[in-house]
Design a protein around this motif. Structure first.
Motif, PDB file in Angstrom:
ATOM      1  N   HIS B  90       0.824  -1.213   0.000  1.00  0.00           N
ATOM      2  CA  HIS B  90       0.000   0.000   0.000  1.00  0.00           C
ATOM      3  C   HIS B  90       0.857   1.262   0.000  1.00  0.00           C
ATOM      4  N   MET B  91       2.180   1.105   0.045  1.00  0.00           N
ATOM      5  CA  MET B  91       3.062   2.281   0.079  1.00  0.00           C
ATOM      6  C   MET B  91       3.822   2.377  -1.241  1.00  0.00           C
ATOM      7  N   THR B  92       4.242   3.621  -1.580  1.00  0.00           N
ATOM      8  CA  THR B  92       5.078   3.784  -2.763  1.00  0.00           C
ATOM      9  C   THR B  92       6.464   3.216  -2.473  1.00  0.00           C
ATOM     10  N   VAL B  93       7.237   3.088  -3.534  1.00  0.00           N
ATOM     11  CA  VAL B  93       8.613   2.618  -3.392  1.00  0.00           C
ATOM     12  C   VAL B  93       9.367   3.513  -2.398  1.00  0.00           C
ATOM     13  N   ALA B  94       9.215   4.832  -2.562  1.00  0.00           N
ATOM     14  CA  ALA B  94       9.911   5.757  -1.677  1.00  0.00           C
ATOM     15  C   ALA B  94       9.473   5.558  -0.226  1.00  0.00           C
ATOM     16  N   ALA B  95       8.163   5.422  -0.009  1.00  0.00           N
ATOM     17  CA  ALA B  95       7.653   5.252   1.358  1.00  0.00           C
ATOM     18  C   ALA B  95       8.186   3.963   1.968  1.00  0.00           C
ATOM     19  N   ASN B  96       8.334   2.916   1.145  1.00  0.00           N
ATOM     20  CA  ASN B  96       8.907   1.670   1.635  1.00  0.00           C
ATOM     21  C   ASN B  96      10.334   1.889   2.129  1.00  0.00           C
ATOM     22  N   VAL B  97      11.126   2.578   1.318  1.00  0.00           N
ATOM     23  CA  VAL B  97      12.536   2.776   1.681  1.00  0.00           C
ATOM     24  C   VAL B  97      12.650   3.731   2.884  1.00  0.00           C
ATOM     25  N   MET B  98      11.721   4.693   2.956  1.00  0.00           N
ATOM     26  CA  MET B  98      11.769   5.660   4.059  1.00  0.00           C
ATOM     27  C   MET B  98      11.291   5.079   5.378  1.00  0.00           C
ATOM     28  N   PHE B  99      10.579   3.949   5.302  1.00  0.00           N
ATOM     29  CA  PHE B  99       9.911   3.406   6.486  1.00  0.00           C
ATOM     30  C   PHE B  99      10.865   3.236   7.677  1.00  0.00           C
ATOM     31  N   GLY B 100      12.017   2.574   7.417  1.00  0.00           N
ATOM     32  CA  GLY B 100      12.972   2.323   8.501  1.00  0.00           C
ATOM     33  C   GLY B 100      13.478   3.608   9.141  1.00  0.00           C
ATOM     34  N   LEU B 119      17.975   4.550  -3.689  1.00  0.00           N
ATOM     35  CA  LEU B 119      17.343   4.127  -4.936  1.00  0.00           C
ATOM     36  C   LEU B 119      18.265   4.429  -6.115  1.00  0.00           C
ATOM     37  N   GLU B 120      19.030   5.502  -6.014  1.00  0.00           N
ATOM     38  CA  GLU B 120      20.018   5.771  -7.055  1.00  0.00           C
ATOM     39  C   GLU B 120      21.081   4.681  -7.079  1.00  0.00           C
ATOM     40  N   MET B 121      21.475   4.249  -5.882  1.00  0.00           N
ATOM     41  CA  MET B 121      22.508   3.217  -5.804  1.00  0.00           C
ATOM     42  C   MET B 121      22.040   1.925  -6.481  1.00  0.00           C
ATOM     43  N   VAL B 122      20.759   1.578  -6.310  1.00  0.00           N
ATOM     44  CA  VAL B 122      20.271   0.346  -6.940  1.00  0.00           C
ATOM     45  C   VAL B 122      19.662   0.627  -8.317  1.00  0.00           C
ATOM     46  N   ASN B 123      19.936   1.790  -8.877  1.00  0.00           N
ATOM     47  CA  ASN B 123      19.479   2.156 -10.224  1.00  0.00           C
ATOM     48  C   ASN B 123      17.965   2.170 -10.374  1.00  0.00           C
ATOM     49  N   LEU B 124      17.263   2.646  -9.355  1.00  0.00           N
ATOM     50  CA  LEU B 124      15.801   2.666  -9.436  1.00  0.00           C
ATOM     51  C   LEU B 124      15.242   4.045  -9.085  1.00  0.00           C
ATOM     52  N   ALA B 125      16.041   5.082  -9.298  1.00  0.00           N
ATOM     53  CA  ALA B 125      15.604   6.416  -8.911  1.00  0.00           C
ATOM     54  C   ALA B 125      14.290   6.801  -9.586  1.00  0.00           C
ATOM     55  N   ASP B 126      14.079   6.297 -10.812  1.00  0.00           N
ATOM     56  CA  ASP B 126      12.855   6.693 -11.524  1.00  0.00           C
ATOM     57  C   ASP B 126      11.607   5.955 -11.030  1.00  0.00           C
ATOM     58  N   ALA B 127      11.784   4.985 -10.127  1.00  0.00           N
ATOM     59  CA  ALA B 127      10.611   4.263  -9.594  1.00  0.00           C
ATOM     60  C   ALA B 127      10.132   4.881  -8.279  1.00  0.00           C
ATOM     61  N   ALA B 146      17.304  -1.805  -1.045  1.00  0.00           N
ATOM     62  CA  ALA B 146      17.436  -0.403  -0.639  1.00  0.00           C
ATOM     63  C   ALA B 146      16.756  -0.170   0.710  1.00  0.00           C
ATOM     64  N   ARG B 147      15.581  -0.761   0.892  1.00  0.00           N
ATOM     65  CA  ARG B 147      14.855  -0.584   2.141  1.00  0.00           C
ATOM     66  C   ARG B 147      15.646  -1.143   3.321  1.00  0.00           C
ATOM     67  N   ALA B 148      16.251  -2.319   3.112  1.00  0.00           N
ATOM     68  CA  ALA B 148      17.000  -2.943   4.204  1.00  0.00           C
ATOM     69  C   ALA B 148      18.258  -2.141   4.519  1.00  0.00           C
ATOM     70  N   LEU B 149      18.890  -1.546   3.492  1.00  0.00           N
ATOM     71  CA  LEU B 149      20.126  -0.799   3.725  1.00  0.00           C
ATOM     72  C   LEU B 149      19.868   0.610   4.257  1.00  0.00           C
ATOM     73  N   ALA B 150      18.613   1.071   4.133  1.00  0.00           N
ATOM     74  CA  ALA B 150      18.308   2.450   4.521  1.00  0.00           C
ATOM     75  C   ALA B 150      18.531   2.707   6.005  1.00  0.00           C
ATOM     76  N   VAL B 151      18.455   1.666   6.819  1.00  0.00           N
ATOM     77  CA  VAL B 151      18.643   1.863   8.263  1.00  0.00           C
ATOM     78  C   VAL B 151      20.101   1.658   8.673  1.00  0.00           C
ATOM     79  N   GLU B 152      20.979   1.553   7.671  1.00  0.00           N
ATOM     80  CA  GLU B 152      22.411   1.401   7.912  1.00  0.00           C
ATOM     81  C   GLU B 152      22.741   0.284   8.893  1.00  0.00           C
ATOM     82  N   PRO B 153      22.341  -0.945   8.560  1.00  0.00           N
ATOM     83  CA  PRO B 153      22.603  -2.050   9.484  1.00  0.00           C
ATOM     84  C   PRO B 153      24.085  -2.425   9.493  1.00  0.00           C
TER      85      PRO B 153
END
Lengths: 284, 359, 265
Positions: B90-100, B119-127, B146-153
């Motif tokens: 139910h969330m956009t790609v950006a909202a998914n990555v921002m969630f963490g 998203l730029e790193m995984v070549n999906l900035a346009d999504a 990208a979502r998993a890496l966004a929280v800098e684990p």
């Protein structure tokens, strides 16, 4: 290899019996009902006048409009209360009860579903009547001195309806909850969401379809029901189906009943279209 | 950003079933480790214990030298990329990555910037503004990363991440995962049952079976010098020939087999508990067969070619040895070799590549 | 904190289950009432109201009528629903969308409107009201239900099994009767019994379309006019018992297998 046309003919042969039945006993009766709604009944005879007088008289007679408003108010109230009561129950069964006992818990939660429809309303009458358990308990607890007159009021109608629809909504919401991949919850927790955040940002939005399906069923079944308001609400505050039944059974005024039925159907169709559009929008 | 992981005596039981049997395992900080094994070997359970979704029955896991017993997944320095990606539909790609980042109290603006960066790193900035269902399988996978890496684990856990992709995309994603891991430096622990995938990306392969670690080490070590018979068979096609130790001196070992005596350098012996007269298995990878005399060649005798099939990069032949016709060996010969069915050939193997392991 | 939450959960469960069971327990309890009124205090237990129910020929014949209408109308509804589901699932039919919508349309219309439409139609063409017209009405409401349930269980994975049967020499009818129908048996039986319980409990269509011979809900309805009466409790309890037995039988026979295989995966 049979031709495409031959295959199609064969396919239609399977579908035609059900289609004919629907045509003969659902669609044609509907057309007949529309015809009746355009006729008039004067005295004991039917006048095939072909006009919209019955619809006009709906808006002229205040008790008809009041009936529709009562129906809408009661249905809205029932839908909201049922969702508020059913969601936590479905959630507890899906989340807090071990998988071993979930099926049993669900079976128990909807067991009274299988009491006869007429009898269920009657049973609530026993509970809510002047000398019933509810009043006796409240008196012995010294909450009240004189018994409450709940039977034959809107409260009784709403109680009877809510009882039924809590069970229905629990079923649809539970079904929605358990078909969610457990990984959604894990992913949310993994990314740092606490229990409430996981519920609010992830689980709740994902179960809105289940709530909407249940709410729509509640709306359709509630607004078209005659029995529960008749037994529990009595004749003080009539809803539209009660008014339709009065036209049919007491006054034998089929044209008016037909016009009222079509108005009821239009109301249900509007709800259906709104609900379908909303669900479609949600999906994209 | 990165941390060492130490499993200490991790055990896990489901009722009577032992899923994990006292696992001891170290994974270095910044290493790309792959847990490899057949389904039911316990690799996913081990990963879920590390993530904190399942408590171990016994033992403890240290991340960066620290114990995280009774710490929920949300408070651990690990994130998981799930097999089904578990993108919130139910969330956009950006909202998914921002969630963490948002759950960790980072402001919306900063979280959005971080999402864009990843998203730029995984070549999906346009999504950025799309919903998950509008993406292809490979794209969803990148969003999950990208979502998993966004929280800098410190440690990223990947549960069969490439299972749902087709072969070509899988190979491409293997390269990308490895490149991204090198870039961010996070410790990656990746679960798979595909040994080719493991060899393609791993710094360290951990082979698991029946809740135990069978072997762990670099890809070439595990493939060429496997610690156990299971590892030898799981890592790729192998010919195993029963042999008996007849003599051993300072630089060579001699075995008896149904093909006669076989002399091997001492380095071929991968077990030190073998005594004279004990039986063991001689392991020969199909690509270590030779058609012509070369240095370090060891002759196994004369064989009949039962069948030969062209496999693109090589020719795969089934050989029946004259000394023991019932024992069929699998051999790979170079693409250009001219061998045909029914032909009699002298079979030689690369002496330095063969090895001997316990039964 | 944790304990506080469990206390909250348990009290909520007690409250809602209490609400759900309150009318049922009251109904069944006072069916054993000794006195003439089904209101507290309870004095009993007594089986005299059950005796009264089973010696009331109107009630017993209504019970019989209800069973006959439910069993037969569900048979027709299930048959029509299965055929239509098979046609839509296995043949590519042009204009399938609107026709599927037409077949499932009765699901979204109030029973009152369906019943009244049939009443005016039968009235116009001079068909007199009877158990047969009630049955016709029940087929109208249950066919879309059976169709939806059976259609939902017809997946593509069964398609190859049917192709295999055809490949081995079975003709269309043999495939349908010996392969498709047995494969779909659990959902067909589920649809049938759900349809039976719906028909057996249906009031408004039965009320509008019946005349001399009536079904049980209609007979109970006329019993209600005599006010609160333990006899109504007794007959209500009997109906409840029958429905629960059907549901439990279904749960432990057909859905058992499904539940077990669910658990394994």
């Amino acid at each position: 290899m049979p031709s495409e046309a031959a295959r199609r003919r064969k396919g239609w042969a399977f579908v035609v019996p059900a289609l004919l039945w629907t045509l003969a006993f659902f669609i044609i009766p509907f057309v007949v009902m529309v015809m009746y709604s355009l006729w008039q009944r004067t005295g004991t005879s039917l006048v095939k006048a072909w006009n919209f007088d019955n619809y006009a008289s709906f808006f002229e007679k205040s008790h008809f409009v009041a009936g529709l408003i009562n129906s809408l108010e009661i249905t809205a109230l029932v839908t909201v209360i049922s969702i508020v009561l059913a969601y936590p129950l479905a959630w507890i069964i899906a989340e807090r009860i071990s998988p071993r006992w979930q099926r049993l818990a669900l079976l128990l939660a909807i067991l009274p579903f299988w009491t006869s429809y007429v009898v269920r309303s009657y049973a609530w009458l026993l509970v809510l009547s002047k000398n019933g358990y509810l009043n006796q308990t409240l008196i012995s607890l010294k909450v009240i001195d004189t018994p409450l007159e709940i039977a034959a009021t809107r409260v009784a109608t709403v109680t009877g309806f809510v009882h039924f629809f809590v069970m229905l909504l629990t079923l649809t919401i539970y079904a929605n909850l358990v078909q969610l991949s457990p990984n959604y919850r894990r992913a949310a927790a993994d990314l740092g969401a606490n229990g409430f955040q996981t519920f609010w940002h992830v689980i709740l939005p994902l179960t809105i379809p289940g709530v909407m399906v249940g709410a729509f069923l509640t709306f359709v079944l509630c607004i078209g029901d005659y029995i529960t308001p008749q037994i529990l609400g009595g004749n003080n505050e009539l809803v539209l189906p009660q008014i339709i039944m009065l036209q049919i059974t007491r006054r034998a005024d089929f044209p008016t009943a037909a016009a009222l039925s079509i108005i009821l159907m239009v109301v249900i169709s509007i709800a259906y279209i709104a609900c379908a559009r909303w669900l479609k929008m949600e999906r994209t | 950003m990165t941390a060492r992981v130490e499993f200490k005596q991790i055990g896990h039981h489901f009722g009577d079933f032992v899923a994990l049997n006292k696992i001891d395992l170290d994974i270095e900080a910044g290493e790309y480790a792959v847990l490899l094994g057949p389904s039911g070997c316990g690799k996913t359970t081990l990963l879920m214990i590390l993530a904190g979704f399942i408590p171990p029955t016994t033992g403890d896991v240290l991340i960066g030298g620290q114990s995280y017993q009774h710490v929920p997944p949300s408070k651990r320095p690990t994130t998981t990329m799930f097999q089904d990606y578990a993108l919130f539909p139910h969330m956009t790609v950006a909202a998914n990555v921002m969630f963490g980042p948002r759950m960790r109290g980072i402001s919306r603006q900063q979280a959005a910037n971080r999402a864009m960066e990843l998203l730029e790193m995984v070549n999906l900035a346009d999504a950025y503004r799309k919903k998950p269902h509008e993406l292809s399988g490979g794209q969803r996978q990148r969003v999950a990363l990208a979502r998993a890496l966004a929280v800098e684990p410190d440690v990223l856990l990947l549960d069969e991440p490439l299972g749902a992709l087709d072969l070509k995309l899988r190979k491409q994603m293997q390269d990308e995962l490895k490149a991204i891991q090198r870039k961010v430096g996070t410790t990656f622990i990746h679960v798979t049952h595909d040994q080719e995938e493991a060899m393609a990306i791993a710094d360290k392969i951990v082979v698991m079976n029946h809740g135990r670690v069978e072997d762990s080490g670099s890809a070439d070590r595990v493939y060429l010098r496997p610690a156990t018979r299971f590892t030898a068979e799981f890592m790729g096609e192998i010919n195993l020939i029963p042999v008996q130790l007849s003599s051993q001196n300072g630089s060579a070992v001699c075995f008896q087999s149904s093909f006669g005596a076989i002399d091997l350098p001492l380095t071929a012996l991968l077990t030190d508990t073998l005594r004279q007269g004990d039986t063991a298995q001689l392991g020969i990878r199909p690509e270590h067969f030779r058609l012509t005399d070369r240095r370090n060649a060891l002759s196994l005798g004369v064989a009949t070619v039962k069948s030969a099939a062209f496999f693109g990069a090589h020719i795969r032949a089934l050989l029946s040895m004259e000394a023991d016709p019932d024992r069929i060996l699998i051999a790979h010969f170079p693409q250009a070799s001219e061998i045909s069915e029914g032909e009699r050939i002298t079979v030689e193997i690369d002496r330095t590549s063969a090895f001997v392991i316990r039964n | 904190m944790h304990r506080l939450r469990s206390i909250g959960v348990i009290s909520y469960l007690l409250l809602v289950y209490g609400f759900i069971f309150l009318p049922v327990v009251t109904l069944v309890l006072f069916s054993f009432q000794e006195g003439r009124f089904p209101i507290p205090p309870f004095n009993g237990p007594s089986l005299k109201w059950y005796q009264a129910v089973f010696s009331d020929s109107k009630l017993t014949s209504a019970l019989f009528n209800s069973l006959v209408v439910a069993l037969l109308s569900s048979l027709v509804a299930c048959f029509l629903g299965f055929l239509a589901a098979y046609g839509f699932a296995r043949y590519r039919l042009p204009g399938a969308g609107p026709i599927k919508a037409a077949i499932t349309a009765p699901l979204t219309v109030s029973y009152l409107i369906i019943g009244f439409g049939l009443l005016v139609t039968f009235n116009m063409i001079g068909v007199s009201r009877s158990l047969l017209t009630v049955g016709v009405g029940h087929v109208v409401i249950n066919t879309p239900l059976c169709f939806a349930i059976i259609y939902a269980s017809m997946g593509d994975h069964q398609l190859n099994i049917e192709r295999a049967a055809r490949d081995l020499g079975a003709n269309d009818w043999q495939v349908m009767l010996r392969v498709t129908a047995p494969m779909l048996l659990p959902s067909i039986i589920a649809a049938y019994f759900l349809s039976v319980t719906f028909s057996w409990d249906e009031f408004i269509i039965a009320f509008l379309l019946s005349r001399f011979d009536v079904t049980l809900p209609v007979e109970i309805w006329s019993l209600l006019r005599s006010g609160l009466n333990p006899k109504t409790n007794a007959v209500g309890s009997v109906v409840f018992l029958i429905s629960v037995v059907i549901v439990l039988l279904l749960e432990f026979t057909i859905f058992r297998r499904g539940a077990l295989s669910d658990r394994k995966s």
